[in-house]
Structures are given as C-alpha cells and as structure tokens.
Design a protein around this motif. Structure first.
Motif, PDB file in Angstrom:
ATOM      1  N   SER A 402      27.434  29.670 140.364  1.00 28.57           N
ATOM      2  CA  SER A 402      26.178  29.863 139.397  1.00 28.57           C
ATOM      3  C   SER A 402      26.146  30.871 138.302  1.00 28.57           C
ATOM      4  O   SER A 402      26.009  30.586 137.276  1.00 28.57           O
ATOM      5  N   TYR A 403      26.906  32.125 138.893  1.00 25.13           N
ATOM      6  CA  TYR A 403      26.895  33.348 138.046  1.00 25.13           C
ATOM      7  C   TYR A 403      28.424  33.547 137.511  1.00 25.13           C
ATOM      8  O   TYR A 403      28.583  33.924 136.392  1.00 25.13           O
ATOM      9  N   ALA A 404      29.535  32.861 138.022  1.00 17.63           N
ATOM     10  CA  ALA A 404      30.727  33.007 137.487  1.00 17.63           C
ATOM     11  C   ALA A 404      30.781  31.977 136.142  1.00 17.63           C
ATOM     12  O   ALA A 404      31.516  32.345 135.127  1.00 17.63           O
ATOM     13  N   LEU A 405      30.032  31.085 136.177  1.00 15.14           N
ATOM     14  CA  LEU A 405      29.961  30.064 134.707  1.00 15.14           C
ATOM     15  C   LEU A 405      28.852  30.490 133.842  1.00 15.14           C
ATOM     16  O   LEU A 405      28.788  29.978 132.985  1.00 15.14           O
ATOM     17  N   TYR A 406      28.025  31.492 134.337  1.00 15.40           N
ATOM     18  CA  TYR A 406      26.951  31.963 133.451  1.00 15.40           C
ATOM     19  C   TYR A 406      27.345  32.649 132.396  1.00 15.40           C
ATOM     20  O   TYR A 406      28.472  33.108 132.278  1.00 15.40           O
ATOM     21  N   LEU A 407      26.631  33.297 131.534  1.00 12.72           N
ATOM     22  CA  LEU A 407      26.919  34.196 130.477  1.00 12.72           C
ATOM     23  C   LEU A 407      27.661  35.437 130.885  1.00 12.72           C
ATOM     24  O   LEU A 407      27.408  35.996 132.040  1.00 12.72           O
ATOM     25  N   VAL A 408      28.315  35.974 130.095  1.00 12.86           N
ATOM     26  CA  VAL A 408      28.997  37.107 130.600  1.00 12.86           C
ATOM     27  C   VAL A 408      28.136  38.521 129.975  1.00 12.86           C
ATOM     28  O   VAL A 408      27.619  38.637 128.979  1.00 12.86           O
ATOM     29  N   PHE A 409      27.915  39.312 130.928  1.00 12.63           N
ATOM     30  CA  PHE A 409      27.430  40.588 130.697  1.00 12.63           C
ATOM     31  C   PHE A 409      28.341  41.761 130.885  1.00 12.63           C
ATOM     32  O   PHE A 409      29.236  41.611 131.494  1.00 12.63           O
ATOM     33  N   ASN A 410      27.924  42.945 130.483  1.00 10.60           N
ATOM     34  CA  ASN A 410      28.763  44.259 130.522  1.00 10.60           C
ATOM     35  C   ASN A 410      28.357  45.351 131.177  1.00 10.60           C
ATOM     36  O   ASN A 410      28.862  46.282 131.032  1.00 10.60           O
ATOM     37  N   GLU A 411      27.420  45.065 132.072  1.00 11.60           N
ATOM     38  CA  GLU A 411      26.800  46.080 132.953  1.00 11.60           C
ATOM     39  C   GLU A 411      26.924  45.990 134.503  1.00 11.60           C
ATOM     40  O   GLU A 411      26.724  44.989 134.853  1.00 11.60           O
ATOM     41  N   TRP A 412      27.277  46.881 135.124  1.00 13.97           N
ATOM     42  CA  TRP A 412      27.556  46.947 136.667  1.00 13.97           C
ATOM     43  C   TRP A 412      26.325  46.412 137.246  1.00 13.97           C
ATOM     44  O   TRP A 412      26.488  45.737 138.365  1.00 13.97           O
ATOM     45  N   TRP A 413      25.082  46.796 136.879  1.00 13.65           N
ATOM     46  CA  TRP A 413      23.954  46.361 137.623  1.00 13.65           C
ATOM     47  C   TRP A 413      23.520  44.742 137.401  1.00 13.65           C
ATOM     48  O   TRP A 413      22.595  44.502 138.141  1.00 13.65           O
ATOM     49  N   PHE A 414      24.177  44.112 136.565  1.00 14.53           N
ATOM     50  CA  PHE A 414      24.343  42.757 136.862  1.00 14.53           C
ATOM     51  C   PHE A 414      24.836  42.052 138.185  1.00 14.53           C
ATOM     52  O   PHE A 414      24.697  40.846 138.435  1.00 14.53           O
ATOM     53  N   LEU A 415      25.333  42.852 138.814  1.00 18.66           N
ATOM     54  CA  LEU A 415      25.519  42.705 140.237  1.00 18.66           C
ATOM     55  C   LEU A 415      24.138  41.991 141.046  1.00 18.66           C
ATOM     56  O   LEU A 415      24.299  41.565 141.974  1.00 18.66           O
ATOM     57  N   ARG A 416      23.063  42.438 140.566  1.00 21.12           N
ATOM     58  CA  ARG A 416      21.639  41.976 140.976  1.00 21.12           C
ATOM     59  C   ARG A 416      21.809  40.467 141.023  1.00 21.12           C
ATOM     60  O   ARG A 416      21.037  40.115 142.026  1.00 21.12           O
ATOM     61  N   PHE A 417      22.479  39.854 140.439  1.00 23.01           N
ATOM     62  CA  PHE A 417      22.593  38.319 140.765  1.00 23.01           C
ATOM     63  C   PHE A 417      23.026  37.842 142.005  1.00 23.01           C
ATOM     64  O   PHE A 417      22.686  36.796 142.576  1.00 23.01           O
ATOM     65  N   PHE A 418      23.630  38.721 142.528  1.00 19.64           N
ATOM     66  CA  PHE A 418      24.321  38.499 143.892  1.00 19.64           C
ATOM     67  C   PHE A 418      23.643  39.017 145.021  1.00 19.64           C
ATOM     68  O   PHE A 418      24.058  39.049 146.220  1.00 19.64           O
ATOM     69  N   LEU A 419      22.409  39.747 144.718  1.00 25.52           N
ATOM     70  CA  LEU A 419      21.657  40.279 146.034  1.00 25.52           C
ATOM     71  C   LEU A 419      21.382  39.375 147.072  1.00 25.52           C
ATOM     72  O   LEU A 419      21.331  39.686 148.280  1.00 25.52           O
ATOM     73  N   PRO A 420      21.223  37.829 146.870  1.00 30.41           N
ATOM     74  CA  PRO A 420      21.040  36.983 148.094  1.00 30.41           C
ATOM     75  C   PRO A 420      22.177  37.037 148.996  1.00 30.41           C
ATOM     76  O   PRO A 420      22.034  36.570 150.121  1.00 30.41           O
ATOM     77  N   VAL A 421      23.349  37.388 148.535  1.00 29.74           N
ATOM     78  CA  VAL A 421      24.568  37.340 149.152  1.00 29.74           C
ATOM     79  C   VAL A 421      24.702  38.597 150.075  1.00 29.74           C
ATOM     80  O   VAL A 421      25.365  38.563 151.146  1.00 29.74           O
TER      81      VAL A 421
END
Length: 609
Positions: A402-421
C-alpha cells in the motif's frame, strides 16, 4: 554467628530485588536525565546516574555474598521467575508514560493541513453538515478559481458551487467529535495520547496471545512506547496511531474463538477502515485470521467467523462510499483525488529504500534482530507456525505494498504509515532477546536485559527528542497566538492572503482568508486593490519558510511581490510568522506577537460565520 541457609536465601532475594529496582532507577535516569518520586513522606530524586548505579552494584554484590554458598545465583533465578509474571506492569507503566507524554507535550492547536482538516471536520459532524459555504465572497471575486483560492489546505471545493468539503476520511473526525462531547475544546487533542497508550497495551496483549511469552510481550510494549515514529505522531492530532491501535485491536480479538468475538473484531476493523480507507484490503488478512484462528475449529464455524468479521467492514465500506458520493460526486472518489494520481509502480523502489533506511536510521541497525527468528531455527518459537504466520504475513504484505506504491515523501516520520506493523515487528525483535534472557545465567541476564532496554529506549527517544518531538506541541500554538493578535489588533473587515495559516485564521479568529498559491502573479496587485475597494482590509500573513515561495511566485510584481512592504507584527520562534501590510497608510513598526507560556485549547469559530 552463622545465618541459616533459608534466611540467607531470603536476604539474598531481597537484595536481588532491591538491586533490580536500583538498576531500573539507573535506566530511568539514563533515559530521562532525572527522576523524582515519593515513598510516603520521603522524596527520592536523582540527576546523577552514578548514584543509583552505585547502589545497584552494591546491592548486586550483596545478593551474591549473602546468598547460600551452595548456590550464589539462586536469588536471581527466583527473581527471573517472578519477573515473568510482572511484565504486564512494565507494559502498563510504558502506557502510562506514553499517555503523560502525549497530554503534556502534545499539540492543543491545529497547525498543518492534516490537523486542521481532521479537527474542523469533527465540528462539522457535530453541526450535521459537511458542506461549508464560501459565500458571499466566492461569487464576487474577479480572479479565476475563486472557490479554490478561498478553500484552505485540508479542504477542497465541493460538488455544489461556492462550497468546500473536507479532504480527509471521516473516521478520525467522528472519534474526535465524541471526544469534543466529553472534553470540550481539548477533546480532539486527547485522541492521539489515549490511542497511543492503548496501542502500547494492545501490543503487549497481542504478543501474549500470539506467543504466550510475557517477557517478549513486555519487551515489545516497551519498544512500542519508545519508537520514534510513534512518539512523533503521539503529539499531533492525526490518524496514524489511531489506525494502528484499531487494527492491532482487531487482530487481538481474532485470537479468541467464537462468532461474537469475530463480529467485535469486524466492528473494530470497520472503524479502522473509516479512519484509513486505503487500508481496507487488510480485511483479507483479518478474514484469513478469522478462518484459521484459533486452531482446530470446524470448517462451518470458520466460515461463520469469517462472515461475521467481514460484515461490519462491508458496512463501513458502504458508509465511506456514501460520504464520498455526497462530498466528491462518486463513491469511488476520495478527497485525495483519483487513485491513479496517488499510486504508481515507479514509486516502489524509491519508497522501499526510503522506508528501510528510515527504519534503521530511527531504530538503529539493532532492529534487524527481528529477522533472527526467521533465519535461525534455534530462535524460532513454537508460535511460528503457518497457521499463525500466514494471516500476519498477508497483513504485513498488504501494508507494505500500500505504501511502497504510494506517493514518495522525504521525511523519516512518514514511517508513521507503518505503525500498524510495529507491534508485530517488535514482537519478532523481542523473541530472540527473551530466548537469550532465559538461557543465560540469571545473575547476568536480568541486569543485562534492563541495561539493553535502557540503551535502546535512550537511543530511540533521544532520536525523537533531537528532532524536536517535544517542541511540536508548543510550536503549533503559533496559529492560536497569531489569531489572537488578529482578533485584538486588526479591524473586523481584515482579510488575509496566506497559505499555511489560511485555515487556522478562520478557525480561531473567524476572519476570511485567500490562498496566494491560486493567484496568477500578475493578478496579485489587482486582487489586493479589489479587496480594498470592496470593503475589505487586506493583509499578507506568512511563515518564514513561505516567504521564499511567495517571493519566487510573485517576482517582478513590485514591492508587494518582493515583500518590500511594512511588517506590522511578528511572532519570533523556531518558525516565525510575519504579518505584512500591503496598503500602509502611515509609517508602521512591527509589534511583537507573544505566545502564552503554556499550550491551551482555544475556542473555535468554525461554522459560526
């Protein structure tokens, strides 16, 4: 006079326990820099790590010297056995710390477009109408794209002309609306701290249910509480922690048998879909878990569990479709726009590299220990069976894709997308740590475990603190502070050309705003003149990082475009804010805008105009 063996054993155990507590105190001072607590009328405090460390060493040596000569390590084995039962206390303490951090350092104001969109939508749900009128200004302005220019970040023009509607999904705003009913203006900002504390507890509970290992579960809960991406999102009113807590709760419920439990899991997962609809495919992993967990259930019962799990999720999907159709014109169209504009196979390689590098950067390479149970058979626990891992593997795979194909961001805190993991990641990390702790000599393993966890917590929380996590809450107060100045110092007919503050200005002061990014450069001066001639007093409000973009966009448009105009008020902070006057009628000086010493929940004027 000799001390009987039984008495020596009791003394050694008491000293071992005291040494363990002193080691914990040392770890607390190492992580926080200070500790202070009360035991009855006595206050215990320390800012020097050497003091509790010295006490820990002396008590440790005493536990060995006073132990029965036949078994010097018996007290520490006894303590290790007792700690197996006490790890729930560590998880609860971690959850309590998370709640305190979120409530103490969290944001109590909207800052960016996400927080503005979520919080204001909560108030719209309470008012019963998600369409906000842009009249009377929208039908009068002469420039192109009037609705877009009057719609702040976090919203988009509605299907009905001269209206705007929320961009973000309804799930989190609905939860926030409930918190507004309970706690008033502070309610929306309490959601993330409470959800964060819940996620830590759920991490422990899910780990226990999957592995039966309380030690590994306690380690996983502590790791969750110290995770930098988790801490970053703990202090902002956003949906990531809520999403993670809901999906973790759904997985936890599915570990129990029965159709009623799977129905409850479906309700929780359905709410998660309302919060983050793009993760609705996780229902496939949940359905697989419902059919395979727990083991040895009859095929008919597995089918019933699967259907009862999916039913509430289907209802949530219908609700999302109805809201999308009403707001955006189609049940398949979200507020973010067409799916084709968000996802692309070209993003896969870049995102895979970025998220992996951010994970190692924030958690350090030690997190790779989570791979050990998969690589080393001796470290593979009994719960690593296909029945358990197939649903969990599908769950992780869906989130990753879901997020590997999503828009590309440039900040480390976009790891937030993976919090369910992360609850599963930390359980895998904790498994070899628990294995080693049980097999190493107890008098070495217990102090080493506390030391290792303290080092990890210090490293991870330090990473977050160094990147300003504890300053975000007070930093977001600048929107309230600026709005207070606008309300008290500027005329009632003031209108603001802005971007980042376009929404907060409306929320906290009730004054209108216009986005400068929808002005064609040659129209800037004429737009300001039109606003003046039609009874408005225009001002320009910019944060320091926006000024460069403003000057670039309006280069060659005279003093206004180059911001060579008076600054009549300024908030000086890490992110400064300047209020410009494009139509000065007399010499002016910049008044300082001073914020409050502590964060406050400001009253809103949303929907009152």
């Amino acid at each position: 006079m000799s001390v009987p063996g039984g008495s020596r054993s009791r003394v050694a155990r008491a000293l071992a326990l005291a040494s363990f507590l002193a080691i914990l105190g040392t770890a607390l001072v190492a992580v926080t820099g200070a500790t202070r607590f009360h035991i009855g009328p006595v206050t215990v405090s320390s800012r020097n790590v050497l003091r509790p460390a010295s006490a820990a060493v002396l008590l440790y040596l005493g536990s060995l010297l006073l132990a029965p000569s036949t078994d010097r390590a018996e007290a520490w084995r006894w303590l290790r056995d007792r700690l197996e039962r006490w790890w729930i206390l560590a998880a609860l303490a971690a959850a309590g710390t998370v709640l305190w951090l979120g409530l103490t350092y969290g944001s109590y104001a909207v800052g960016g477009s996400d927080s503005f969109g979520y919080v204001t939508q909560a108030y719209l749900w309470l008012q019963g109408n998600l369409h906000v009128s842009l009249e009377p200004l929208a039908s009068k302005v002469p420039w192109p794209y009037p609705d877009e220019s009057l719609t702040p970040l976090g919203y988009r023009p509605g299907v009905t002309r001269h209206t705007m509607v929320p961009t973000y999904p309804a799930g989190l705003p609905l939860i926030m609306a409930g918190f507004v009913k309970l706690f008033g203006a502070c309610g929306p900002y309490f959601v993330a701290p409470f959800a964060g504390a819940l996620l830590v507890i759920l991490t422990y509970a899910l780990a226990v249910r999957l592995s039966g290992d309380r030690l590994a579960a306690g380690i996983a809960a502590i790791c969750m509480a110290a995770c930098p991406a988790f801490l970053y999102n703990l202090v902002v009113p956003m949906s990531d922690i809520v999403t993670a807590a809901l999906w973790t709760g759904a997985l936890l419920l599915l570990t129990w048998p029965g159709a009623s439990v799977s129905l409850a899991a479906g309700v929780v997962a359905g709410l998660a879909v309302l919060v983050r609809p793009n993760l609705a495919p996780l229902a496939m992993a949940g359905a697989l878990a419902a059919s395979m967990w727990p083991s040895r259930q009859a095929p008919a019962r597995a089918v019933i569990r699967t259907l009862t799990f999916l039913l509430p999720i289907a209802a949530a999907g219908v609700f999302v479709g109805i809201v999308n159709a009403r707001l955006y014109g189609s049940p398949l169209l979200s507020g973010y726009g067409p799916t084709s504009a968000l996802y692309a196979i070209d993003h896969f390689a870049t995102n895979s590299y970025l998220y992996a590098s951010w994970l190692i950067e924030s958690e350090s390479a030690v997190i790779l220990a989570a791979l050990l149970p998969f690589l080393i058979p001796a470290l593979r626990p009994a719960w690593f069976s296909s029945r358990t891992l197939l649903p969990l593997g599908l769950y992780v795979l869906i989130i990753f894709i879901s997020y590997a194909l999503y828009l590309v961001f440039n900040e480390w805190w976009f790891l937030r997308f993976f919090l369910p993991v992360f609850p599963l990641l930390f359980l895998c990390f904790a498994t070899p740590v628990a294995w080693i702790t049980r097999r190493a000599p107890a008098l070495i393993a217990i102090p080493a475990l506390v030391g290792i966890m303290a080092l990890l917590a210090s490293r991870w929380t330090g990473f977050a603190v160094d990147r300003g996590v504890l300053e975000i809450g007070m930093g977001e107060q600048r929107t309230v502070t600026v709005a207070d100045h606008i309300t008290s110092a500027l005329p009632a007919n003031a209108i603001f050309i802005a971007l980042h503050h376009a929404g907060p200005i409306r929320l906290y002061s009730g004054r209108p705003s216009v986005r400068f990014d929808y002005f064609a450069p040659p129209r800037l001066a004429s737009a300001i003149a039109w606003l003046r001639d039609n009874g408005y007093r225009p001002y320009i409000l910019l944060e320091n990082w926006e000024e460069k973009d403003f000057r670039r966009r309006f280069a060659g448009q005279g003093p206004i475009g180059e911001l060579r105009i008076p600054v009549i008020a300024e908030l000086r902070d890490t992110i400064s804010v300047r209020l410009y006057d494009p139509l000065p009628d007399r010499p002016s000086y910049a008044d300082p805008i001073v914020g409050p010493p502590v964060a406050r929940c400001a009253d809103t004027k949303w929907g009152r105009r």
